[in-house]
Design an enzyme around this catalytic site. Structure first.
Site, PDB file in Angstrom:
ATOM      1  N   PHE A   1      40.346  73.698  13.189  1.00 40.78           N
ATOM      2  CA  PHE A   1      39.936  74.247  14.493  1.00 40.78           C
ATOM      3  C   PHE A   1      39.523  75.711  14.427  1.00 40.78           C
ATOM      4  O   PHE A   1      39.184  76.295  15.431  1.00 40.78           O
ATOM      5  CB  PHE A   1      41.081  74.098  15.501  1.00 40.78           C
ATOM      6  CG  PHE A   1      41.574  72.693  15.629  1.00 40.78           C
ATOM      7  CD1 PHE A   1      40.678  71.641  15.792  1.00 40.78           C
ATOM      8  CD2 PHE A   1      42.930  72.417  15.575  1.00 40.78           C
ATOM      9  CE1 PHE A   1      41.131  70.338  15.902  1.00 40.78           C
ATOM     10  CE2 PHE A   1      43.387  71.110  15.685  1.00 40.78           C
ATOM     11  CZ  PHE A   1      42.489  70.067  15.840  1.00 40.78           C
TER      12      PHE A   1
ATOM     13  N   ARG B   1      49.621  72.524   4.604  1.00 41.92           N
ATOM     14  CA  ARG B   1      50.552  72.033   5.613  1.00 41.92           C
ATOM     15  C   ARG B   1      51.939  71.763   5.020  1.00 41.92           C
ATOM     16  O   ARG B   1      52.957  72.163   5.580  1.00 41.92           O
ATOM     17  CB  ARG B   1      50.011  70.732   6.218  1.00 41.92           C
ATOM     18  CG  ARG B   1      51.026  70.006   7.062  1.00 41.92           C
ATOM     19  CD  ARG B   1      50.493  68.692   7.632  1.00 41.92           C
ATOM     20  NE  ARG B   1      51.601  67.812   7.977  1.00 41.92           N
ATOM     21  CZ  ARG B   1      52.051  66.818   7.211  1.00 41.92           C
ATOM     22  NH1 ARG B   1      51.479  66.564   6.057  1.00 41.92           N
ATOM     23  NH2 ARG B   1      53.077  66.076   7.589  1.00 41.92           N
TER      24      ARG B   1
ATOM     25  N   HIS C   1      47.229  74.001   7.431  1.00 43.02           N
ATOM     26  CA  HIS C   1      46.633  72.672   7.384  1.00 43.02           C
ATOM     27  C   HIS C   1      45.237  72.675   6.758  1.00 43.02           C
ATOM     28  O   HIS C   1      44.290  72.099   7.287  1.00 43.02           O
ATOM     29  CB  HIS C   1      46.572  72.038   8.789  1.00 43.02           C
ATOM     30  CG  HIS C   1      47.922  71.699   9.341  1.00 43.02           C
ATOM     31  ND1 HIS C   1      48.972  72.584   9.351  1.00 43.02           N
ATOM     32  CD2 HIS C   1      48.402  70.559   9.906  1.00 43.02           C
ATOM     33  CE1 HIS C   1      50.038  72.013   9.898  1.00 43.02           C
ATOM     34  NE2 HIS C   1      49.733  70.779  10.246  1.00 43.02           N
TER      35      HIS C   1
ATOM     36  N   SER D   1      54.225  74.898  15.660  1.00 43.27           N
ATOM     37  CA  SER D   1      53.906  74.312  14.366  1.00 43.27           C
ATOM     38  C   SER D   1      53.713  75.396  13.307  1.00 43.27           C
ATOM     39  O   SER D   1      54.224  75.283  12.199  1.00 43.27           O
ATOM     40  CB  SER D   1      52.641  73.469  14.502  1.00 43.27           C
ATOM     41  OG  SER D   1      52.167  73.079  13.246  1.00 43.27           O
TER      42      SER D   1
ATOM     43  N   ASP E   1      47.238  62.929   9.562  1.00 42.35           N
ATOM     44  CA  ASP E   1      46.306  63.150  10.679  1.00 42.35           C
ATOM     45  C   ASP E   1      44.909  62.618  10.380  1.00 42.35           C
ATOM     46  O   ASP E   1      44.104  62.415  11.288  1.00 42.35           O
ATOM     47  CB  ASP E   1      46.227  64.640  11.031  1.00 42.35           C
ATOM     48  CG  ASP E   1      47.403  65.076  11.893  1.00 42.35           C
ATOM     49  OD1 ASP E   1      48.015  64.190  12.533  1.00 42.35           O
ATOM     50  OD2 ASP E   1      47.720  66.277  11.914  1.00 42.35           O
TER      51      ASP E   1
ATOM     52  N   GLU F   1      39.959  77.588  20.932  1.00 41.91           N
ATOM     53  CA  GLU F   1      39.852  78.374  19.703  1.00 41.91           C
ATOM     54  C   GLU F   1      38.759  79.431  19.771  1.00 41.91           C
ATOM     55  O   GLU F   1      38.889  80.511  19.181  1.00 41.91           O
ATOM     56  CB  GLU F   1      39.619  77.443  18.503  1.00 41.91           C
ATOM     57  CG  GLU F   1      40.797  76.541  18.188  1.00 41.91           C
ATOM     58  CD  GLU F   1      40.918  75.337  19.116  1.00 41.91           C
ATOM     59  OE1 GLU F   1      39.946  75.039  19.847  1.00 41.91           O
ATOM     60  OE2 GLU F   1      41.977  74.683  19.117  1.00 41.91           O
TER      61      GLU F   1
END
Lengths: 555, 324
Positions: B83, B173, B115, B37, B123, B58
């Protein structure tokens, strides 16, 4: 680099005393967890870690990551002993402006990791290990994690990653002391099995309940399980870990929180509490009063010494005492270095080779090569020159240096110059070469004379009592200053070696408790005696010590 | 204004990493199961032994990076913003920001998140990180960037690769409009004046920069001269450019896709209140979470929080009346 068994032991003792000094001076800190990992750090700093205290950033140094950062006093103490900074600096621990922060910090040159927030040191170590792999560097990463901190999920994230990346340049010690801040680990968050009730000793006794090793094995690690206070087991484990390629190794070290100080041992209260100044003299005396039991296997079946070794192992002996007799220095003949070499593979317990032979300087090399950890030669058959040669050879080979004197021998003056680096002095209390003799009572008076000389010449080694030691006299021999006890018939001659050794230990413990009560009484009378007894809250210690104090008339 | 040229920050980041990796063999890249991604997996194809995918872990990602950094490596650790600061703040603080080798501040780790903010879209609110700037700028030793376009991403990635110390960079994103010219210089702690003006200032960062320019354009039609600043360097912030704006334009509107508490708007307010206090209006998430929005509905989500050029222009007009 690389010190012998006794030198490591002495440095561990020095470090423990500094932990007491530092935490007492700070009024806070974590002695319990510093003591549980004391031998592990001792072996690393004094034998395995490659480092240069004058050049802490030396590129090829090994890295030591103390993930259980609250045990910082233990790390700093070892660094002081290793020469990173003066030992007196430990008194700045946790104080404003000090390099010695409450938790390990890069502010102190030589510290590799800012610990404290638990569960992160292993991930960090993986980063260091990966960097070394990228750069094709040979240095090794040693990491100490706690069992309490193993509650943190990140430990297990790291466990998976280390196996994935095959960081065989990483060796982890789990300081498995079974205690975390609130209580026993098996009550708060079991690593092995949930502990029902309060009898923690049950957990200790029953190895079938230990599951931690299985956890790590299932994560793909090479797992070695040891008694984390046994220097020889730590050494053997590190050697094995370093020889294991393709997987990371964890050495699960069963330890005792607060190890060496009775009132701190296995006591959750001492996770994060500093000792009060009034108790420091007794604590230091107690630290000076550690002792070892050394069964002499020639008192057993000479035709099956292999079995005698096994009995020593299952009896949890501290040493195996090997009486080498040549039929010349003494009338009897036992065995020589060839036999020792054969026996060596049976155990890692230190071999305490006592050479009752003529001209030891000619043969000592053979006994080094056979795998002795300590070699003692007799003053009657050495002189300044030959003993000097033996002394140097042994030190170079990381073997403990011992000198023995017979009952009729006074410590020769030529030996004085060696006293400050002598590791062991055997004071014979029977005439060597004959079995079944009784302890020569004059030895008590001789010990008193010797102690003066030893003190004058800065002897910092261990006195081994050899000859006629039994349950009746061991307490008084300990009080004389002996710290290692050879047991022939009284141990190996018994059917149950383990019980015999346990009885020996209990007698010494009784004597030691009395000495510590004497000290309390001397320094603070009945009040301090009561306070000292009051510290001993775990198990039946308090009642036992109180009884000794009553017998002594202190209460 | 012209139709914007839309480009992808993650692709640009990936390209810049590979370039930096060629120039400096100490650069290593870490990911946490979002490497396709974020396109950092491209770095892994180029330099397989300097690329580590630690899985969905993470905390481990951050602390392994710290260990690599103390050994002289320059780790770029990346995943989604939610995250990274959102999940691993203890590791970021205690393993990267706090440990300071002699003469240095923190470890040499670059945390680059994609993001960020509400524009994450479908999301939903659980994945829309509107707290990261507040979290990251309060941690000592960290420097915090929000690039407005791919040129900024490229230049800031190069800058972080060369400049010692911990950085956090937050990318969007979705594709973003090109704002800057190739020749634009990016310096730590220096804002960029994109449009001059005398009546008000809009301070923006990330996706709000284009909106600010559009607002200024429409205000111009009404005879209001609006200054537009790209405050891509939120920490350190450019006190000079802000004081000058306050002094010369007399009021400031800030706009960001972050909670108005603790974000770029707060940083601007803190700075101006100490140098030359003027009325300030902060546009951003109004201390409430986001929610799902399809890609073609993200403008609706932003609108719900007032993050539009229309609202910026409106706020400029309102705040001008409050000038001291």
């Amino acid at each position: 680099m690389g010190l012998n068994y006794y030198q490591i032991k002495k440095n561990v003792l020095r470090a423990r005393k500094l932990v007491i000094k530092g935490t007492n001076s700070a009024g806070s800190g974590h002695p319990g967890g510093s003591f549980s990992m004391a031998e592990i750090l001792g072996c690393l700093f004094n034998k395995y870690l490659k480092f240069d205290p004058k050049n802490p950033q030396w590129e090829d140094r090994d890295r030591l990551v103390l993930s259980k950062g609250h045990a910082a006093p233990g790390l700093f103490s070892n660094m002081a002993v290793a020469g990173y900074f003066p030992e007196s600096e430990i008194e700045t621990l946790r104080k404003f402006g000090s390099r010695l922060q409450g938790h390990p910090d890069l502010k102190c040159p030589g510290v590799e990791f800012c610990g404290g927030s638990l569960g992160t040191g292993l991930s960090y170590s993986i980063g260091i290990a990966l960097a070394a792999k990228i750069d094709s560097k040979e240095h090794h990463v040693y990491t100490i994690i706690g069992d309490g901190e193993s509650d943190e999920g990140q430990v297990w994230e790291a466990a998976m990653a280390a196996a994935k990346y095959k960081v065989d340049n990483l060796t982890v010690f789990l300081d498995r002391n079974f205690i975390q801040q609130d209580s026993y680990t098996e009550k708060i968050m079991p690593l092995d099995e949930k502990l029902e009730g309060d009898d923690f000793s049950e957990m200790w006794k029953d190895a079938s309940r230990w599951k931690t090793g299985d956890k790590w094995r299932s994560f793909g690690w090479n797992v070695i399980e040891i008694d984390g206070h046994r220097i020889e087991q730590i050494n053997a484990a590190i050697a094995k870990a370093n020889a294991t390629k393709g997987v990371p190794t964890i050495i699960i070290s069963r330890t005792i929180k607060g190890k060496s100080i009775e009132h701190m041992e296995d006591n959750p209260q001492w996770h994060g509490k500093a000792p009060d100044s009034i108790f420091v003299p007794m604590i230091n005396l107690e630290l000076d009063s550690q002792f070892m039991i050394a069964p002499s296997i020639i008192a057993g079946d000479m035709s099956n010494l292999e079995n005698e070794i096994k009995r020593c192992v299952s009896g949890r002996a501290d040493y195996v005492h090997l009486d080498v007799m040549d039929g010349k220095f003494v009338p009897t003949k036992t065995f020589d270095h060839n036999k020792i070499k054969e026996l060596r593979s049976l155990t890692v317990i230190p071999f305490d080779s006592h050479l009752m032979i003529d001209e030891p300087v000619k043969y000592v090399r053979d006994y080094v090569d056979a795998g002795s950890d300590i070699i003692t030669v007799h003053a009657e058959v050495t002189d300044e020159s030959s003993f000097g040669e033996i002394h140097d050879l042994l030190k170079q080979n990381q073997v403990g240096v011992g000198l023995a004197i017979n009952p009729d021998t006074e410590l020769p003056e030529w030996s004085y110059k060696f006293l400050n680096s002598l590791d062991q002095l055997i004071v014979m209390s029977v005439v060597p070469g004959k079995s079944g003799q009784k302890y020569i009572e004059e030895t008590h008076a001789k010990m008193a004379r010797l102690n003066l000389i030893l003190k004058e010449h800065d002897f910092s080694g261990y006195i081994e009592a050899d000859g006629g030691v039994n349950l009746e006299n061991i307490g008084s021999i300990f009080a004389d200053g002996a710290r290692v006890f050879v047991g022939g018939g009284a141990i190996i001659g018994q059917q149950d070696v383990r019980a015999a050794i346990r009885d020996f230990r209990n007698e010494v413990l009784h004597s030691r408790r009395r000495i510590l009560l004497d000290k309390s009484n001397e320094l603070g009378g009945k009040d301090l005696v009561n306070k000292w007894i009051g510290l001993h809250v775990i198990g039946e210690k308090q009642e036992q010590i109180k009884k000794i104090a009553q017998e002594a008339g202190y209460l | 204004m012209n139709e914007p040229i839309m480009t992808d920050m993650r692709s640009e980041y990936s390209k810049s990493l590979i370039q930096a990796g060629k120039e400096n063999s100490n650069i290593v890249v870490l990911g946490a199961d979002t490497t396709d991604s974020l396109k950092t997996s491209e770095f892994g194809k180029e330099f397989p032994n300097r690329f580590f995918n630690v899985g969905i872990a993470e905390a481990n990602l951050v602390t392994i990076s710290a260990g690599l950094a103390i050994s002289g490596k320059i780790p770029f650790a990346s995943t989604y913003a939610i995250f990274l600061p959102g999940r691993a703040v203890d590791q970021i603080r205690n393993n990267i920001a706090y440990p300071s080798p002699s003469g240095k501040k923190g470890l040499n780790v670059k945390l680059v998140a994609s993001h960020g903010g509400l524009s994450v879209g479908p999301d939903g609110g659980s994945h829309q990180q509107i707290e990261d700037i507040a979290i990251m700028r309060v941690i000592p030793n960290f420097r915090v960037f929000i690039p407005a376009d791919t040129i900024a991403v490229s230049k800031l990635t190069q800058l972080m690769a060369k400049e010692y110390g911990p950085f956090y960079m937050r990318m969007a994103r979705s594709k973003t409009p090109l704002i800057h010219s190739e020749s634009q210089d990016f310096q730590i702690g220096k804002g960029i004046t994109l449009r001059d003006g005398a009546d008000c200032t809009i301070a923006a960062c990330g996706i709000t920069v284009r909106m600010a320019l559009e607002a200024a354009e429409s205000l111009q039609q009404e005879g209001i001269s609006c200054r537009v600043l790209d405050i891509f360097s939120i920490k350190p912030i450019d006190h000079g450019i802000l004081e000058k704006a306050a002094r010369e334009t007399g009021c400031i509107v800030t706009a960001e896709e972050h909670n108005i508490i603790g974000g770029m708007g707060s940083a601007v307010t803190e700075s101006v209140s100490e140098s030359y206090p003027v009325p300030i209006k902060r546009i951003g998430a109004q201390d409430m979470f986001g929610e799902s929005a399809r890609d073609d509905e993200i403008n609706l989500l932003l609108e719900k929080h007032g993050i539009t050029s229309f609202n910026m222009a409106k706020q400029v007009k309102e705040i001008r009346s409050k000038k001291l």
